[in-house]
Design a protein around this motif. Structure first.
Motif, short mmCIF file in Angstrom:
data_model
loop_
_atom_site.label_atom_id
_atom_site.label_comp_id
_atom_site.label_asym_id
_atom_site.label_seq_id
_atom_site.Cartn_x
_atom_site.Cartn_y
_atom_site.Cartn_z
N ALA A 1 -113.12 63.11 -56.80
CA ALA A 1 -113.26 61.71 -56.40
C ALA A 1 -114.71 61.26 -56.50
O ALA A 1 -115.01 60.19 -57.06
CB ALA A 1 -112.72 61.51 -54.98
N GLU A 2 -115.62 62.06 -55.97
CA GLU A 2 -117.05 61.71 -56.03
C GLU A 2 -117.53 61.64 -57.48
O GLU A 2 -118.28 60.75 -57.85
CB GLU A 2 -117.87 62.73 -55.24
N ASP A 3 -117.07 62.58 -58.28
CA ASP A 3 -117.43 62.59 -59.71
C ASP A 3 -116.95 61.31 -60.40
O ASP A 3 -117.69 60.70 -61.17
CB ASP A 3 -116.75 63.79 -60.38
N LYS B 1 -116.89 68.26 -69.21
CA LYS B 1 -117.41 68.99 -68.05
C LYS B 1 -116.65 70.29 -67.81
O LYS B 1 -117.22 71.29 -67.40
CB LYS B 1 -117.28 68.11 -66.81
N LEU B 2 -115.34 70.26 -68.08
CA LEU B 2 -114.49 71.43 -67.84
C LEU B 2 -114.39 72.36 -69.05
O LEU B 2 -113.68 73.36 -69.02
CB LEU B 2 -113.07 70.97 -67.44
N GLY B 3 -115.08 72.00 -70.13
CA GLY B 3 -115.05 72.83 -71.33
C GLY B 3 -113.76 72.70 -72.11
O GLY B 3 -113.40 73.60 -72.88
N LYS B 4 -113.05 71.61 -71.92
CA LYS B 4 -111.79 71.38 -72.64
C LYS B 4 -112.06 70.49 -73.85
O LYS B 4 -113.06 69.77 -73.88
CB LYS B 4 -110.78 70.71 -71.71
N PRO B 5 -111.15 70.50 -74.82
CA PRO B 5 -111.34 69.64 -75.99
C PRO B 5 -111.27 68.16 -75.62
O PRO B 5 -110.61 67.79 -74.65
CB PRO B 5 -110.18 70.01 -76.92
N VAL B 6 -111.96 67.34 -76.39
CA VAL B 6 -111.91 65.89 -76.16
C VAL B 6 -110.86 65.29 -77.10
O VAL B 6 -110.46 65.89 -78.09
CB VAL B 6 -113.28 65.21 -76.37
N PHE B 7 -110.43 64.09 -76.75
CA PHE B 7 -109.38 63.39 -77.48
C PHE B 7 -110.01 62.25 -78.28
O PHE B 7 -110.96 61.61 -77.82
CB PHE B 7 -108.37 62.83 -76.47
N ASP B 8 -109.48 61.99 -79.44
CA ASP B 8 -109.94 60.87 -80.27
C ASP B 8 -109.44 59.57 -79.63
O ASP B 8 -108.26 59.24 -79.71
CB ASP B 8 -109.38 61.02 -81.69
N CYS B 9 -110.35 58.84 -78.99
CA CYS B 9 -109.97 57.65 -78.23
C CYS B 9 -109.43 56.52 -79.10
O CYS B 9 -108.80 55.60 -78.58
CB CYS B 9 -111.13 57.18 -77.36
#
Length: 113
Positions: A54-56, A88-96
């Protein structure tokens, strides 16, 4: 009896809800719809049951002003927020550029995921 969702299960469910809200947000929202979405997201970021998350998210929203002028603006903003968390979690990003295809219209090639 099942245990309460852990942070990962809660996160997956939450992102599904938020992306579905974006997919169903009006293409050209009126002032009230824009105001309601801003209010919802502000409350959501304060009430989210994982206080660290939540703070993040609150910090992200301060840095990256929520965009609610259209469905595409909000969907893209939300996708970028989700990508910031994934990074931040080291997961792949998505093509927005494909957010609407993923969450609203379905994949053009007919696949389910």
């Amino acid at each position: 009896m099942t245990a309460p969702p852990d942070v990962e299960a809660l996160g997956r469910s939450t992102w599904t809800l938020l992306h579905t809200i974006a997919a169903n947000y009006p293409k050209s929202p009126n002032y009230k719809e824009q105001s309601d979405l801003k209010t919802f997201m502000g409350l959501f970021s304060r009430l989210y049951p994982c206080w660290v998350c939540a703070e993040d998210f609150q910090k992200y929203m301060e840095k990256e002003q929520i965009r609610v002028d259209s469905r595409n603006e909000f969907g893209t903003w939300l996708c970028e927020a989700h990508n910031a968390v994934n990074t931040k979690l080291g997961k792949p990003v998505f093509d927005c550029s494909k957010w609407e295809e993923r969450w609203r219209t379905g994949w053009k090639d007919g696949r389910c995921d």
